[in-house]
Structures are given as C-alpha cells and as structure tokens.
Design a protein around this motif. Structure first.
Motif, PDB file in Angstrom:
ATOM      1  N   ILE A   1      41.052  38.959  53.228  1.00  0.00           N
ATOM      2  CA  ILE A   1      41.943  38.084  53.910  1.00  0.00           C
ATOM      3  C   ILE A   1      43.649  37.837  53.114  1.00  0.00           C
ATOM      4  O   ILE A   1      43.534  38.018  51.815  1.00  0.00           O
ATOM      5  N   LEU A   2      44.776  37.963  53.897  1.00  0.00           N
ATOM      6  CA  LEU A   2      45.620  38.533  53.650  1.00  0.00           C
ATOM      7  C   LEU A   2      46.884  36.902  54.036  1.00  0.00           C
ATOM      8  O   LEU A   2      46.954  36.476  55.151  1.00  0.00           O
ATOM      9  N   VAL A   3      46.820  36.005  52.658  1.00  0.00           N
ATOM     10  CA  VAL A   3      47.462  35.298  53.013  1.00  0.00           C
ATOM     11  C   VAL A   3      49.290  35.027  52.059  1.00  0.00           C
ATOM     12  O   VAL A   3      49.531  35.942  50.945  1.00  0.00           O
ATOM     13  N   ASP A   4      50.381  35.097  53.442  1.00  0.00           N
ATOM     14  CA  ASP A   4      51.502  35.247  52.914  1.00  0.00           C
ATOM     15  C   ASP A   4      51.910  33.896  52.912  1.00  0.00           C
ATOM     16  O   ASP A   4      51.633  32.533  52.415  1.00  0.00           O
ATOM     17  N   GLY A   5      52.535  33.757  50.737  1.00  0.00           N
ATOM     18  CA  GLY A   5      52.358  32.993  49.773  1.00  0.00           C
ATOM     19  C   GLY A   5      54.079  32.826  49.612  1.00  0.00           C
ATOM     20  O   GLY A   5      54.145  31.942  48.946  1.00  0.00           O
ATOM     21  N   ASP A   6      54.869  33.584  50.471  1.00  0.00           N
ATOM     22  CA  ASP A   6      56.597  33.435  50.688  1.00  0.00           C
ATOM     23  C   ASP A   6      56.411  31.797  51.320  1.00  0.00           C
ATOM     24  O   ASP A   6      58.347  31.032  50.950  1.00  0.00           O
TER      25      ASP A   6
ATOM     26  N   LYS B   1      38.495  28.151  49.662  1.00  0.00           N
ATOM     27  CA  LYS B   1      37.385  27.556  49.352  1.00  0.00           C
ATOM     28  C   LYS B   1      37.072  28.318  50.597  1.00  0.00           C
ATOM     29  O   LYS B   1      35.790  27.547  51.327  1.00  0.00           O
ATOM     30  N   LYS B   2      37.689  27.842  52.345  1.00  0.00           N
ATOM     31  CA  LYS B   2      36.927  27.632  53.176  1.00  0.00           C
ATOM     32  C   LYS B   2      36.185  29.070  53.521  1.00  0.00           C
ATOM     33  O   LYS B   2      35.713  29.405  53.879  1.00  0.00           O
ATOM     34  N   TYR B   3      36.867  30.328  53.070  1.00  0.00           N
ATOM     35  CA  TYR B   3      36.075  31.731  52.497  1.00  0.00           C
ATOM     36  C   TYR B   3      35.618  32.288  51.119  1.00  0.00           C
ATOM     37  O   TYR B   3      36.361  33.099  50.715  1.00  0.00           O
ATOM     38  N   PRO B   4      34.719  31.417  51.177  1.00  0.00           N
ATOM     39  CA  PRO B   4      34.742  31.800  49.296  1.00  0.00           C
ATOM     40  C   PRO B   4      33.945  32.960  49.199  1.00  0.00           C
ATOM     41  O   PRO B   4      34.204  33.657  48.400  1.00  0.00           O
ATOM     42  N   ASP B   5      33.666  33.887  50.176  1.00  0.00           N
ATOM     43  CA  ASP B   5      32.397  34.268  50.201  1.00  0.00           C
ATOM     44  C   ASP B   5      33.858  36.051  49.947  1.00  0.00           C
ATOM     45  O   ASP B   5      33.139  37.494  49.841  1.00  0.00           O
ATOM     46  N   ALA B   6      35.115  35.853  50.817  1.00  0.00           N
ATOM     47  CA  ALA B   6      36.036  36.847  50.998  1.00  0.00           C
ATOM     48  C   ALA B   6      37.360  37.018  50.248  1.00  0.00           C
ATOM     49  O   ALA B   6      37.432  36.835  49.001  1.00  0.00           O
ATOM     50  N   VAL B   7      37.570  38.051  49.393  1.00  0.00           N
ATOM     51  CA  VAL B   7      38.753  38.756  48.778  1.00  0.00           C
ATOM     52  C   VAL B   7      40.063  38.303  49.445  1.00  0.00           C
ATOM     53  O   VAL B   7      40.568  38.807  50.569  1.00  0.00           O
ATOM     54  N   VAL B   8      40.234  36.728  48.661  1.00  0.00           N
ATOM     55  CA  VAL B   8      41.724  36.317  49.122  1.00  0.00           C
ATOM     56  C   VAL B   8      42.653  36.662  48.592  1.00  0.00           C
ATOM     57  O   VAL B   8      43.394  36.100  47.754  1.00  0.00           O
ATOM     58  N   VAL B   9      43.541  37.556  49.391  1.00  0.00           N
ATOM     59  CA  VAL B   9      45.076  38.395  48.750  1.00  0.00           C
ATOM     60  C   VAL B   9      46.538  37.130  49.191  1.00  0.00           C
ATOM     61  O   VAL B   9      46.331  37.007  49.716  1.00  0.00           O
TER      62      VAL B   9
ATOM     63  N   ASN C   1      57.166  37.159  45.372  1.00  0.00           N
ATOM     64  CA  ASN C   1      56.677  36.774  43.963  1.00  0.00           C
ATOM     65  C   ASN C   1      54.952  36.734  43.874  1.00  0.00           C
ATOM     66  O   ASN C   1      54.634  35.917  44.740  1.00  0.00           O
ATOM     67  N   SER C   2      54.692  36.797  42.344  1.00  0.00           N
ATOM     68  CA  SER C   2      53.698  36.297  42.584  1.00  0.00           C
ATOM     69  C   SER C   2      53.555  35.263  42.473  1.00  0.00           C
ATOM     70  O   SER C   2      54.299  33.821  42.260  1.00  0.00           O
ATOM     71  N   PRO C   3      51.852  34.279  42.429  1.00  0.00           N
ATOM     72  CA  PRO C   3      51.398  33.538  42.674  1.00  0.00           C
ATOM     73  C   PRO C   3      51.859  32.201  41.129  1.00  0.00           C
ATOM     74  O   PRO C   3      51.609  33.498  40.202  1.00  0.00           O
ATOM     75  N   SER C   4      51.205  31.242  40.847  1.00  0.00           N
ATOM     76  CA  SER C   4      51.685  30.760  39.342  1.00  0.00           C
ATOM     77  C   SER C   4      50.218  30.507  39.160  1.00  0.00           C
ATOM     78  O   SER C   4      49.689  29.837  38.132  1.00  0.00           O
ATOM     79  N   PHE C   5      48.820  30.922  39.852  1.00  0.00           N
ATOM     80  CA  PHE C   5      47.261  30.842  39.355  1.00  0.00           C
ATOM     81  C   PHE C   5      47.155  32.461  39.638  1.00  0.00           C
ATOM     82  O   PHE C   5      47.535  33.007  40.040  1.00  0.00           O
TER      83      PHE C   5
ATOM     84  N   TRP D   1      46.215  39.002  39.822  1.00  0.00           N
ATOM     85  CA  TRP D   1      46.905  39.032  39.093  1.00  0.00           C
ATOM     86  C   TRP D   1      46.629  37.201  38.391  1.00  0.00           C
ATOM     87  O   TRP D   1      46.204  37.079  38.484  1.00  0.00           O
ATOM     88  N   LEU D   2      46.719  38.128  36.900  1.00  0.00           N
ATOM     89  CA  LEU D   2      46.993  36.846  35.249  1.00  0.00           C
ATOM     90  C   LEU D   2      47.929  35.353  35.604  1.00  0.00           C
ATOM     91  O   LEU D   2      48.785  36.360  34.504  1.00  0.00           O
TER      92      LEU D   2
END
Length: 385
Positions: A53-58, A71-79, A84-88, A116-117
């Motif tokens: 899953i690609l989530v646009d974070g902009d 939370k909705k898709y716990p078994d998927a790789v949520v990208v 800009n990188s996420p704060s988490f 991303w760490l």
C-alpha cells in the motif's frame, strides 16, 4: 502435454491511498510495462487483500492517514510515499518516482527493507537535505523562466471527415446497397458493403489526390443487383477495411482526426491485421503500446521517440476502421478544443544529456550496475511535468 518450463509470474496487489491522478496514471503505466512481477492496482471495494500500500504523505493529514491505513491492513506493507520522510519509523518511498529504480525499491520494501528510522541521525540529515532541495526548487520556480531550448514543440492541426472521400466511404460502408462514388461525373470507386470489398475505378495517385479534397459534394449512384454486379464483386480485390485504412492516411497527412484531442484518452481495441494494410511507419510499435496502455496523445508524444506525423496518421487509420477507441469521454468545450494545440517533448540531445545525468546520479546506489531499461528511458521524462 503441459509445458512446465514456462515460469509463472507472481501477482502483487497494490493499493494507492491519497495518491493523485497523475501519479496513479504513471504508476499504472509503469506496472503494465513491467513483466517480472504482475503489479496490479486494486480499489478498497475490490475485497482483495493488498500486499503493498502506497500512502501519499505529502498531504496535511498524510501521517494520520498512514497510521489509519496501517491499522486497517496490519498484514500489508504500508509505505509512506512522499517528498519528505515521515516523523515516525515506516517503510519509505521518496518522490519523485525514478522508474529506473522503482521496482528495485518495491522489491526491497516487500522484503522488509527500505524502512525509515525516525531516530536515525543520518536519516535526519537526509530529511534536511530533502527539505533544502524542495526550497531550492520552489525558489527556482518563482524566478523568471528562460527559453528552454531542450524542448521541441509542434503544433497539432485537426481535421474532420465531413465532405471528404474518406467520410463518404465510411458512410456507404454502413449501408447495405452497393454504391459507386463519382467526382465530376466520373466514377472513383464502388463500395460493396455486403462482401466488404471496394473496386477502384482510378489509379492510386488519382485517389490520393482526391483525398485532399474537402467539403466536396460527392456524387453517388446505386449499383443494382445483377449478374454483372456479381462479377464486379469477384473483381474487387481490395477489402473495405484496407481501403478505409489507406484513405485515412492520405486524408490525415500528419493531422489529428476529429473528435480526438491531444488530451483524449485512447486505447487500441485490438491489433489491426497489418498483413492486409498499407505500410505505416512505427505501426507495430504504436500498436504494441496502445493495446496495453490507455494514454493521451500529449503523453504518448513524450513517451515514444516517434515522428508526430506517423503517430497522427496511425491514430486516423486505426480510429477510422474502429480499432482505436476513446477510453475517456471528452469534457472540454468546443472553444477549448479549437484552440491552438502544441505538444512538447525533449529534444534527442536533451534526452541523451538527461539520461547521462541520471546515470551519474545513480552511480552510488546499490543497483548501479544494472543497465537502464526502456521504461526508465521513456518514462523518466515525465517527472516534473
């Protein structure tokens, strides 16, 4: 006997969240042209479990949306997909898309890499660098733009078939009666819709010249059913489809057929039978592309290094015989459609320079030794458009 040597292509279901139409179209096109893995875009209502899953974070709520999707898709790789990188801590795919490395990054993300760490100092430095690049880019956009000599521009001229020989043949092809077309009281050709054949009454050079005539009151004469008419059926060697194909090319002459516009989404319904059609340069390449990928002319012109005249002649020919369909209805007003239409793409020198620059930029990446594929060379030019 079953052939077990044919490898099975893995299907990976991908869900896009908050991704705009432009990015979605580019990803869809990239996925269709990639053969090693069948990346298939799905919708939430498809009731299919996504692997990636690609989530646009902009967006302003990008991070909140990512948390909700996770939370909705716990078994998927949520990208987290953004400039800009996420704060988490999260799997992260940086914009803009680089098609030469996209699938390598997607494989890494699926395998649990590319995370991303948030507390990584090096990551913080990278994020600061990305922010500085964004500010520099924004500043550059505010400055007056100089003439871009790396772009080549061409004007698109449109035409309609009303009053042309092509339009008349297309009209008679929809009827049931055998009919002859005359010009200045002299027969030009006879259309036999029942057997889908055409009998020419003039030489091809005369026919080509007649295709340049516009707004002509063509004369027609019905051919009664009789024994001599049946003999004419046998003499007619040219198929109706082949005739329309050729007339379309002679009529188009590097112009865009109405009602298609540069931003009309078009797609090839099925391959034309090229063995029965007049030769048209690049028809094989264009057919291979358009049968798989719905695309607008302005995008197609950027993607393929093909003469615009060849593209427009191909569009006219395939649309006239019914092989090319309009995938998306027109939404522009008549005034907007009739405005001067200019297409642009990079000059061959600029493309070569861009490719060399991208190769240098990728020199220190892990997949540097891999040669750039056709997708990278063609699609890389879309970034920033």
């Amino acid at each position: 006997m079953m052939n077990n040597s044919i490898p099975k292509v893995k299907t990976a279901y991908v869900l896009l969240v908050n991704v705009d139409d432009r990015q979605t179209a580019m990803l869809r096109m990239a996925f269709k042209m990639y053969n090693s893995v069948n990346y298939q875009l799905i919708q939430p209502e498809d009731n299919v479990q996504p692997e990636l899953i690609l989530v646009d974070g902009d967006a302003a709520d990008g991070e909140a949306v990512w948390q909700k999707v996770k939370k909705k898709y716990p078994d998927a790789v949520v990208v987290f997909f953004g400039r800009n990188s996420p704060s988490f801590t999260a799997p992260y795919l940086m914009k803009p898309i680089r098609f030469d490395t996209l699938f390598q990054h997607l494989r890494n993300l699926q395998q649990g890499n590319g995370v991303w760490l948030a507390d990584n100092k090096a990551a913080a430095t990278q994020k600061e660098s990305v922010s500085e690049q964004a500010v520099a880019s924004s500043t550059a956009q505010q400055e007056p733009k100089a003439v871009d000599h790396s772009q080549q521009a061409v004007t698109v001229v449109r035409f309609h078939t009303n009053g042309t020989l092509l339009g008349m043949v297309q009209k008679l092809a929809q009827q049931t009666e055998d009919t002859a077309i005359l010009f200045e009281n002299k027969p030009v050709l006879i259309v036999f819709p029942s057997v889908e054949k055409v009998l020419l009454a003039v030489e091809s050079d005369v026919l080509q010249q007649l295709c340049t005539q516009t707004d002509v009151e063509w004369q027609t004469k019905a051919v009664p059913a009789s024994a001599p008419t049946a003999q004419l059926h046998d003499k007619a060697k040219l198929t109706l489809q082949s005739c329309i194909w050729q007339l379309s090319i002679w009529t188009a002459r590097g112009r865009l057929i109405d009602p298609i516009t540069p931003d009309t989404i078009i797609k090839l319904r099925a391959w034309p039978n090229m063995t029965r059609m007049a030769y048209l340069p690049e028809s094989m390449r264009l057919s291979a592309f358009l049968v798989r990928t719905p695309v607008a002319l302005n995008t197609l012109y950027k993607l393929l290094p093909v003469s615009l005249e060849d593209v427009l002649n191909y569009i006219a020919a395939t649309y006239s015989i019914g092989s090319l369909i309009i995938e998306q209805p027109l939404t522009h007003s008549a005034t907007q459609q009739e405005k001067e239409m200019i297409l642009t793409r990079k000059t061959p020198q600029a493309v070569a320079k861009s490719a060399a620059g991208e190769q240098t930029a990728e020199h220190n990446e892990s997949d540097e030794s891999k040669p750039k594929g056709l997708l990278a060379r063609l699609m890389g030019r879309l970034r920033g458009n």
